[in-house]
Enzyme design. Sequence first.
Site, PDB file in Angstrom:
ATOM      1  N   SER A   1      43.578  40.419  41.576  1.00 12.93           N
ATOM      2  CA  SER A   1      43.723  39.248  42.452  1.00 12.93           C
ATOM      3  C   SER A   1      43.373  39.473  43.918  1.00 12.93           C
ATOM      4  O   SER A   1      43.319  38.513  44.683  1.00 12.93           O
ATOM      5  CB  SER A   1      45.146  38.703  42.370  1.00 12.93           C
TER       6      SER A   1
ATOM      7  N   SER B   1      43.813  35.675  42.209  1.00 10.94           N
ATOM      8  CA  SER B   1      44.615  34.609  42.747  1.00 10.94           C
ATOM      9  C   SER B   1      44.628  34.531  44.273  1.00 10.94           C
ATOM     10  O   SER B   1      45.018  33.493  44.817  1.00 10.94           O
ATOM     11  CB  SER B   1      46.051  34.744  42.255  1.00 10.94           C
TER      12      SER B   1
ATOM     13  N   LYS C   1      49.088  35.436  52.469  1.00 13.41           N
ATOM     14  CA  LYS C   1      49.110  34.740  51.184  1.00 13.41           C
ATOM     15  C   LYS C   1      50.482  34.099  51.000  1.00 13.41           C
ATOM     16  O   LYS C   1      51.502  34.716  51.349  1.00 13.41           O
ATOM     17  CB  LYS C   1      48.823  35.748  50.061  1.00 13.41           C
TER      18      LYS C   1
END
Lengths: 95, 485
Positions: B175, B151, B76
């Site tokens: 997330s 997210s 990420k």
Amino acid sequence: MSIQSEDVQKIAHLARLGVDQDQVESYAADLSDIMGMVEQMNQVDTTGIEPMAHPLDQVQRLRSDRVTETDQRELLQKNSAHVEDGLFLVPRVID
Amino acid sequence: MYNKSLKQLSTSLQNKELSSVELSQYFLDRIKRYDGELNSVITLNEEAALAEAAQADKIIHAGNAGPLTGIPLLHKDIFCTKGLRTSCGSKMLDNFIAPYSATAVNKLTQAGTVMLGKTNMDEFAMGSSNETSFYGAVKNPWDLKTVPGGSSGGSAAAVAARLAPIASGTDTGGSIRQPAAFCGITGIKPTYGSVSRYGMIAFASSLDQAGSMAKSAEDAAYMLQAMSGFDEKDSTSVDRPPADLVSGLGDSIKGLTIGLPKEFFGDDLDDEMRQKVEAAIDSIKSAGASIKEISLPNINLSVPAYYVVAPAECSANLSRFDGVRFGYRCESPKDLEDLYKRSRGEGFGDEVKRRIMMGAYVLSAGYYDAYYKKAQQVRRLIKQDFVNAFKEVDIIASATAPSVAFTAGEKTDDPVSMYLSDTFTIGVNLAGLPGMSVPCGYINKMPVGLQLIGNYYDESRLLNVAHQYQQLTDWHTHVPAGFEE
């Protein structure tokens, strides 16, 4: 709690956050909605409950006072476009 | 190849049926082929990845391979990666080349993994649909008109489309778990403090926790094992010996008690969602677990408390972006205040601004007790509810999200309705507990996630319950149509 356009201007200034004038009203409406949801917290009586700052109630760990970082000034300053003689440049603050 | 488990890939690598360079090139090719439509990757790391893979092949040839040696992955874009752009999904950091790597990244590199690139995400991890990214929305591979969740939506979409075997994620309010549910993959957020936050760009420090995203619980366990561990560079890292997350996979779950919070199965739960989740719980029951209804009386206050605590911490953490030392800087500022205000105003997107202002508001003079202190008190009540529940049960189960993936654009104009898509996941962050999501079926052809919550430091048992469920079902092996070649 309803948040007005003046409140948005004030908190945007506190946060040093530029906000487009034509968006102030919509921010005020969004923040009012969010605050309305947040105020559901008042349904519960929390008198005498100790605030919880850390999920595991840990205390801050201390370390010995010794140098562990090496000098990487040049590398670290590469991410700034405005550097001179190892210093970060900003607009003039004192005349 | 793309659907093989980490164990199978590792065996192929160690038996020299396949080199890490070949495996890495295979997934790089899949990214190039499919990511044009998904937009799950912000930065590709092709050249360096192939060099890492060649290095891994040497280690394998020397006979020193571990379970992750030579395995490609995606990180990420919230994790600092030395020498590679680390954008956090924001214009603010579009030009930021990280001068060091996050501890979680270093640990996975030391375990021999090969970083293929950095995944798209909601800006500064603030969002539940991956629509707030400066680099554009990510699409859900199960239906390109829907969102992948957020997210960590880039990581979830990439693993779901089999663009990488595993990917890292972070979870502040859901997330990892919510996008895992929306994309039909397995994701785990461990106990707060398990994975170092050093080099992971901070959103809300008392809630942020990194974890692993994978096809299966077994793969997620191998990855999480390699990421976890004490780090003196993170002041909130928990100093205890690392748990063995892998060797307990396969233990019987006979005699375990699964708690179902009645608040998560109320009348407002969608009927089809209830059916899917109950069917999953029946499978776990068939493996020998018993079921017990429990109550988390204050859990309905978790979203309200979160939207005080998280913005308050975010407004403090994001004050470091001042246009001076790193990040976006506005053109020709007329004075210092103008430099701060315009750099931040032009560098941050709408949702980040909303949360900074929300945080500045609840922390401002006169409001602290009414909001911040109150939220911290509510937070303790929520944690206490979980502590009480875990005196009676071993694992708690529920739906991961109230619905399957929604249509892009559906909630972007209504922040509160977007926030409520994390209603089942946020309490876990407030309490600091480990939680995960595993795929458990479909509603209208879109994946449904089962959330499993464990007691503090009980990831091993949590992962094993998910693993046992995946021995009885094959949802986790399904690949979305159009990504099967």
